[in-house]
Design an enzyme around this catalytic site. Structure first.
Site, PDB file in Angstrom:
ATOM      1  N   ASP A  14       0.865  -1.198   0.000  1.00 43.73           N
ATOM      2  CA  ASP A  14       0.000   0.000   0.000  1.00 43.73           C
ATOM      3  C   ASP A  14       0.889   1.230   0.000  1.00 43.73           C
ATOM      4  O   ASP A  14       2.032   1.176  -0.431  1.00 43.73           O
ATOM      5  CB  ASP A  14      -0.894  -0.048   1.244  1.00 43.73           C
ATOM      6  CG  ASP A  14      -0.083   0.232   2.503  1.00 43.73           C
ATOM      7  OD1 ASP A  14      -0.562   0.951   3.382  1.00 43.73           O
ATOM      8  OD2 ASP A  14       1.060  -0.255   2.575  1.00 43.73           O
TER       9      ASP A  14
ATOM     10  N   TYR B  12       0.123  -6.331   9.455  1.00 44.92           N
ATOM     11  CA  TYR B  12      -0.944  -5.717  10.270  1.00 44.92           C
ATOM     12  C   TYR B  12      -0.337  -4.880  11.382  1.00 44.92           C
ATOM     13  O   TYR B  12      -0.763  -3.755  11.647  1.00 44.92           O
ATOM     14  CB  TYR B  12      -1.805  -6.785  10.935  1.00 44.92           C
ATOM     15  CG  TYR B  12      -2.845  -7.468  10.096  1.00 44.92           C
ATOM     16  CD1 TYR B  12      -3.429  -8.637  10.569  1.00 44.92           C
ATOM     17  CD2 TYR B  12      -3.257  -6.987   8.862  1.00 44.92           C
ATOM     18  CE1 TYR B  12      -4.416  -9.301   9.837  1.00 44.92           C
ATOM     19  CE2 TYR B  12      -4.231  -7.640   8.119  1.00 44.92           C
ATOM     20  CZ  TYR B  12      -4.805  -8.802   8.613  1.00 44.92           C
ATOM     21  OH  TYR B  12      -5.773  -9.459   7.897  1.00 44.92           O
TER      22      TYR B  12
END
Ligand SMILES: Nc1nc2c(c(CN[C@H]3C=C[C@H](O)[C@@H]3O)cn2[C@@H]2O[C@H](COP(=O)(O)O)[C@@H](O)[C@H]2O)c(=O)[nH]1
Length: 339
Positions: free
Chosen positions: A237, A313
């Site tokens: 990302d 995460y």
């Protein structure tokens, strides 16, 4: 057309041929040492409790929530940091990815079945504008693309999988790789592929995070017990590169850093954009290897899997919690539907 290199091999190829982005092995080790104390306690069961907006269940409704959210899980960054899209929900204001989740939950509370394919296959642009409306003057970016992607994805889910993402999961026969390829082959908006140094490569950021979030919402049990879950890489990302540079595990050339500090946009598929994304994936693979090595040396047995998903995460959450400290480190600005 020949199929592209898979994400992990693509990342290695990019890292070996990158000119403006470097994986710093000393920084990789330091990042692994920083994360080590928390890493041995990482477990997939924690995912839901991590954030109040995540679905609580592990049923078909929760899976359809994950599918529609990850179908729209792209490009939230604001042109101007001080003027952002914000969604107020449950007395809190959410931005970025969490604004998307808050908008989905707000719609569901208002009786709008936004996670049902039969609804979003034919939802109108005006309805999408209303569902994802911002509580500031700044709208969520790419709202027209989100509308197009919802219609396209909803129609395909109805035609090929009876309108339920659970059917797609069951077709993967507990293989994470098979599920990732099922998603990429059937849903065009997930085809996060490009060309680099004459080779066709793939990052599949949204397809991989969809597999990861499916594994997490099912807590690695039943249909979500993927025997090859550790083959999924980090999700390329625009936040992870920023945190990796902040931790010193990734380095940009002066020329690239200057460009990013000036807020210049990079197009999806640009050489430097591909180098940032590919080196980030490879960097996290090396941090994971280093973590496993350090745990081995200490004779510690981690409670759960130490894989690139849980590492991603935690790095992503770390980036959200250290937004202020990372102010001086730019993130790369690419506007696209892939991440
Ligand atoms: N690498 C990676 N990228 C991730 C996520 C998430 C959220 N997922 C998990 C988070 C909590 C739950 O555990 C979800 O599973 C969103 N993004 C990406 O970040 C960008 C949004 O950033 P900001 O503008 O700051 O909100 C955008 O490209 C979005 O696609 C992740 O986990 N890893």
């Amino acid at each position: 057309m020949d199929s592209p290199l898979p994400p992990r091999e693509s990342a290695r190829f990019v890292a070996e041929n990158s000119r403006d982005v470097l994986v710093d092995l000393e920084g990789v080790r330091r990042a692994a040492e920083l994360l080590l104390p928390a890493a041995s306690a990482w477990r997939v069961e924690q995912w839901k409790a991590l954030h109040e907006l995540n679905p609580r269940g592990a049923d078909e409704a929760a899976l359809n929530w994950v599918f529609v959210v990850d179908t729209l899980n792209f490009s939230f960054w604001a042109e101007h940091e001080e003027r952002k899209c914000e969604v107020r929900y449950g007395g809190k204001a959410y931005t970025g990815y969490w604004a998307l989740c808050a908008a989905v939950n707000r719609a569901l509370d208002q009786g709008i079945p936004v996670t049902s394919a039969s609804y979003y296959a034919t939802v109108t642009l005006d309805q999408v504008r209303n569902i994802f409306r911002s509580d500031t003057a700044v709208p969520m970016p790419l709202i027209e693309e989100r509308h197009r992607v919802l219609n396209e994805t909803g129609k395909i889910l109805l035609e090929k999988f009876g309108g339920s993402f659970l059917n797609c999961i069951q077709k993967s026969e507990k293989s994470a790789q098979k599920l990732m390829h099922l998603v990429v082959e059937n849903f065009p908006s997930y085809r996060d592929e490009t060309q680099f140094e004459g080779k066709r490569i793939s990052f599949y950021k949204r397809a991989q995070i969809l597999v990861a979030d499916t594994w997490s919402v099912l807590e690695g049990k039943g249909a979500g017990c993927f025997e090859d879950i550790s083959s999924i890489t980090m999700f390329a990302d625009y936040r992870l590169p920023q945190i990796l540079v902040y931790l010193g595990a990734l380095k940009y050339s002066d020329q690239l850093l200057k460009k990013l500090l000036q807020g210049e946009m990079l197009s999806n598929g640009d050489k430097q954009e591909v180098e940032i994304r590919g080196c980030s994936i490879w960097c996290v693979e090396l941090i994971r290897d280093c973590l496993l090595e350090l745990l081995e040396k200490r004779g510690e047995k981690p409670q759960g899997e130490i894989n690139s998903i849980l590492l991603d995460y935690h790095l992503w959450d770390y980036a959200r919690d250290h937004r202020e400290d990372m102010k001086g480190i730019p993130f790369h600005r690419t506007r696209c539907i892939y991440y």
